[in-house]
Design a protein around this motif. Structure first.
Motif, PDB file in Angstrom:
ATOM      1  N   UNK B  73      77.105  73.214  68.580  1.00 26.02           N
ATOM      2  CA  UNK B  73      78.478  72.769  68.811  1.00 26.02           C
ATOM      3  C   UNK B  73      78.930  73.331  70.155  1.00 26.02           C
ATOM      4  N   UNK B  74      79.810  72.586  70.786  1.00 27.12           N
ATOM      5  CA  UNK B  74      80.266  73.013  72.105  1.00 27.12           C
ATOM      6  C   UNK B  74      81.463  73.926  71.933  1.00 27.12           C
ATOM      7  N   UNK B  75      81.358  75.126  72.495  1.00 28.33           N
ATOM      8  CA  UNK B  75      82.483  76.063  72.495  1.00 28.33           C
ATOM      9  C   UNK B  75      82.728  76.444  73.951  1.00 28.33           C
ATOM     10  N   UNK B  76      83.854  75.954  74.512  1.00 23.03           N
ATOM     11  CA  UNK B  76      84.121  76.209  75.931  1.00 23.03           C
ATOM     12  C   UNK B  76      83.016  75.590  76.770  1.00 23.03           C
ATOM     13  N   UNK B  77      82.384  76.429  77.581  1.00 23.70           N
ATOM     14  CA  UNK B  77      81.352  75.871  78.445  1.00 23.70           C
ATOM     15  C   UNK B  77      79.950  76.236  77.962  1.00 23.70           C
ATOM     16  N   UNK B  78      79.836  76.551  76.634  1.00 26.59           N
ATOM     17  CA  UNK B  78      78.485  76.840  76.132  1.00 26.59           C
ATOM     18  C   UNK B  78      78.244  76.134  74.800  1.00 26.59           C
ATOM     19  N   UNK B  79      76.965  75.971  74.477  1.00 23.00           N
ATOM     20  CA  UNK B  79      76.582  75.370  73.208  1.00 23.00           C
ATOM     21  C   UNK B  79      76.167  76.468  72.240  1.00 23.00           C
ATOM     22  N   UNK B  80      76.809  76.495  71.063  1.00 22.60           N
ATOM     23  CA  UNK B  80      76.469  77.516  70.074  1.00 22.60           C
ATOM     24  C   UNK B  80      75.642  76.879  68.965  1.00 22.60           C
ATOM     25  N   UNK B  81      74.599  77.590  68.550  1.00 22.05           N
ATOM     26  CA  UNK B  81      73.792  77.123  67.439  1.00 22.05           C
ATOM     27  C   UNK B  81      74.675  77.042  66.196  1.00 22.05           C
ATOM     28  N   UNK B  82      74.502  75.981  65.394  1.00 23.11           N
ATOM     29  CA  UNK B  82      75.325  75.828  64.195  1.00 23.11           C
ATOM     30  C   UNK B  82      74.969  76.878  63.152  1.00 23.11           C
ATOM     31  N   UNK B  83      75.948  77.272  62.325  1.00 21.72           N
ATOM     32  CA  UNK B  83      75.653  78.139  61.197  1.00 21.72           C
ATOM     33  C   UNK B  83      74.911  77.305  60.158  1.00 21.72           C
ATOM     34  N   UNK B  84      74.360  78.005  59.148  1.00 23.83           N
ATOM     35  CA  UNK B  84      73.571  77.298  58.152  1.00 23.83           C
ATOM     36  C   UNK B  84      74.415  76.244  57.434  1.00 23.83           C
ATOM     37  N   UNK B  85      75.667  76.599  57.131  1.00 26.60           N
ATOM     38  CA  UNK B  85      76.532  75.677  56.399  1.00 26.60           C
ATOM     39  C   UNK B  85      76.869  74.444  57.251  1.00 26.60           C
ATOM     40  N   UNK B  86      77.157  74.702  58.535  1.00 27.80           N
ATOM     41  CA  UNK B  86      77.467  73.581  59.438  1.00 27.80           C
ATOM     42  C   UNK B  86      76.265  72.655  59.585  1.00 27.80           C
TER      43      UNK B  86
END
Lengths: 308, 258
Positions: B73-86
């Motif tokens: 998922x995009x958070x600001x100017x970086x991509x964060x790996x999704x949590x297991x639930x997401x």
């Protein structure tokens, strides 16, 4: 006769089943052995059957039986819970959890039960007080003398649970690994989280594989509870030993112990079979197993020898 | 074309150690379209399919399903790996059908279908059962609701598996060689169900060796070999009059084998 019907053949020919003349020999040998056993049991006065009956339901023996059952059940259930936690830790994505579980397994599978039991019983020598507070520096809110906290029963339970937990963790891990990876993929593709698919999809299938090993574990635990005698806790076997050390009626009292072990273990084996049927759902070709027909089958075994 | 594509892959690549299994895969599929991936074994088509719902991770490029980035998922100017639930929630937007069915053997056909709706989508059990019976009817297995997978033929199992995937109301259906494990006479019943789905406007990505079937239901066909898309286009072109020599050789081989 309980044999499968033979197909009718046109033309008046008969179908002749295979004959088993050698079964007469095995039956003969078995009968002879049985006769010898019966003779041994009935004729020797050393059995002292009246003494057996006198002690079989006597209060001290019953207390021993109760303690054996209590210790077995408590250690088994807690060991199962611990084993499940350790197995899931061992298979976790988290390297720290995997490592901790690995150390636990390594230690508890390597050290003899006897040593663990003694260690826990004499824990007071190492840790005189067990308390609750802030570790290393802070204040201690309350503390109890370790010797008060660890009775013979609790020491026995803790020791057995540690060992049981380690063995069961391996049984559970093996069961989980036996479930095809496609099951996990299917569950994941349906949006199930690890916790959910473990509980709903993987474990129910793993249990089927685990039940025979768990049955073994239960029966072996039930018999090996006698090891707690080393820390002075008396269950069935220890009680029996205490009595015959006093009265010298060794054989009849061992028979008493045997009768109890046999009956209780039979009960456990029956339970195991029920569990296997329950978790075999969807795996057996015949979802409702045919009624056990041991008697009929053995009768057929005898009568079959020259059926023509 | 307008709006968000149902599937968008850009510069997707993946390797197992020194072995490159996917190299610079670019694909775009709109709602209600059907894409078939064909090619020899080991060409990377199944791997790519499994990347779409994060059963495998990719090492380069990006995949979007219905506008949402797969695995991140995009958070600001970086991509964060999704949590297991997401990740689980995201996976549920794709329905997947496997080569080896992967039905849950300890559950009946009906229980297989309602499992995820009840426990993931939190649909009331009664409603889930009603919907499941509808799906079973749609795949022609109303009479088999209370049968365990072992009591069903391969074709019946695969149809239950399709119903199970549809029960989650996915945006996109992924088929990973759905008929490869079936006896030849059972292939037809599964293809019929898939044909009906395509006609009903389901967006589908199908990995298959059934070239005739692919030609019939697909809007687009991608021929893959050695981890790259060798040829891409309308089925009438790729499967009938291919431009590339490798595609031509593969199709000739498949035809002579059939």
């Amino acid at each position: 006769m309980t044999d499968a019907p033979f197909p009718k053949v046109p033309g008046g020919m008969r179908m002749v089943p295979r004959r088993h003349p050698e079964r007469l020999v095995t039956a003969g040998v078995a009968l002879l052995a049985l006769a010898l056993l019966i003779q041994l049991f009935v004729t020797s006065p050393r059995w002292e059957w009246p003494v057996v009956w006198e002690y079989l339901f006597s209060p001290p023996i019953l207390l021993g039986v109760a303690r054996t059952i209590q210790l077995t059940l408590v250690a088994f259930v807690l060991g199962l819970a611990l084993g499940l936690i350790v197995a899931l830790m061992r298979m976790s994505q988290d390297p720290v959890l995997r490592f901790v579980a690995g150390i636990f397994l390594w230690f508890n599978r390597a050290v003899p039960v006897l040593v663990t039991l003694l260690f826990i019983f004499f824990l007071a020598a190492l840790v005189p007080e067990i308390g609750f507070g802030i570790p290393f520096t802070g204040p201690i809110f309350f503390a109890v003398d370790t010797n008060l906290l660890i009775s013979q029963f609790t020491a026995a339970v803790i020791g057995l649970v540690l060992i049981e937990g380690a063995y069961k963790a391996e049984i559970i891990r093996g069961g989980i690994m036996s479930v095809h990876v496609g099951q996990t993929e299917a569950a994941k593709s349906l949006g199930m989280t690890r916790g959910l698919y473990m509980r709903r999809i993987i474990l129910p299938q793993a249990v089927r594989v685990m039940v025979p090993a768990m049955g073994n574990q239960f029966i072996s635990l039930f018999k090996s509870t006698s090891i707690v005698s080393v820390i002075g806790y008396s269950e069935l076997l220890t009680t029996v030993q205490l009595i015959y050390n006093r009265t010298y009626q060794t054989i009849p009292l061992l028979v008493v112990a045997c009768i109890w072990y046999l009956s209780l273990a039979s009960l456990a084996m029956y339970g195991q079979r029920k569990l296997e049927q329950r978790f075999g759902r969807g795996f057996d070709a015949d979802p409702v197993p045919a009624k056990s027909s041991w008697a009929r089958n053995s009768w057929g075994w005898v009568t079959n020898w020259r059926r023509a | 074309m307008s709006g968000k594509p149902m599937l968008l892959a850009e510069h997707v690549s993946k390797s197992y150690g020194a072995l490159t299994v996917l190299r610079d895969i670019n694909l775009r599929l709109e709602r209600s379209q059907v894409l078939s991936l064909v090619g020899p074994s080991g060409s990377g088509k199944s791997t790519f399919l499994r990347c779409i719902n994060s059963l495998e991770t990719i090492e380069g490029g990006m995949i979007w399903v219905n506008g949402s980035l797969v695995g991140y998922k995009q958070v600001g100017d970086s991509y964060h790996e999704l949590t297991e639930r997401e990740l689980a929630t995201q996976r549920a937007t794709c329905g997947m059908v496997f080569q080896s069915y992967n039905l849950f053997p300890h559950m009946t056909a009906l229980e297989n279908i309602i499992e995820a709706p009840v426990h993931v989508r939190k649909v009331p059990r009664k409603q889930a059962i009603e919907e499941a019976r509808g799906l079973l009817a749609a795949v022609g297995l109303s009479a088999k609701a209370d049968f365990y997978p072992r009591q069903l033929s391969g074709g019946q199992q695969q149809r239950v598996a399709i119903a199970r995937a549809l029960a989650m109301k996915p945006e996109l259906m992924l088929f990973d060689e759905p008929t490869s494990a079936l006896d030849p006479q059972l292939v037809g019943e599964v293809l019929d169900v898939m044909r009906k789905l395509a006609d009903a406007g389901t967006t589908m990505v199908v990995v298959t060796h059934e070239l005739e079937f692919a030609r019939e239901i697909s809007d687009f066909v991608a021929f893959m070999d050695g981890g790259v898309i060798v040829e891409y286009g309308a089925p009438g072109q790729v499967l009938v009059d291919p431009l590339d020599g490798r595609t031509r050789a593969f199709i000739t081989r498949q035809k002579s084998a059939a």
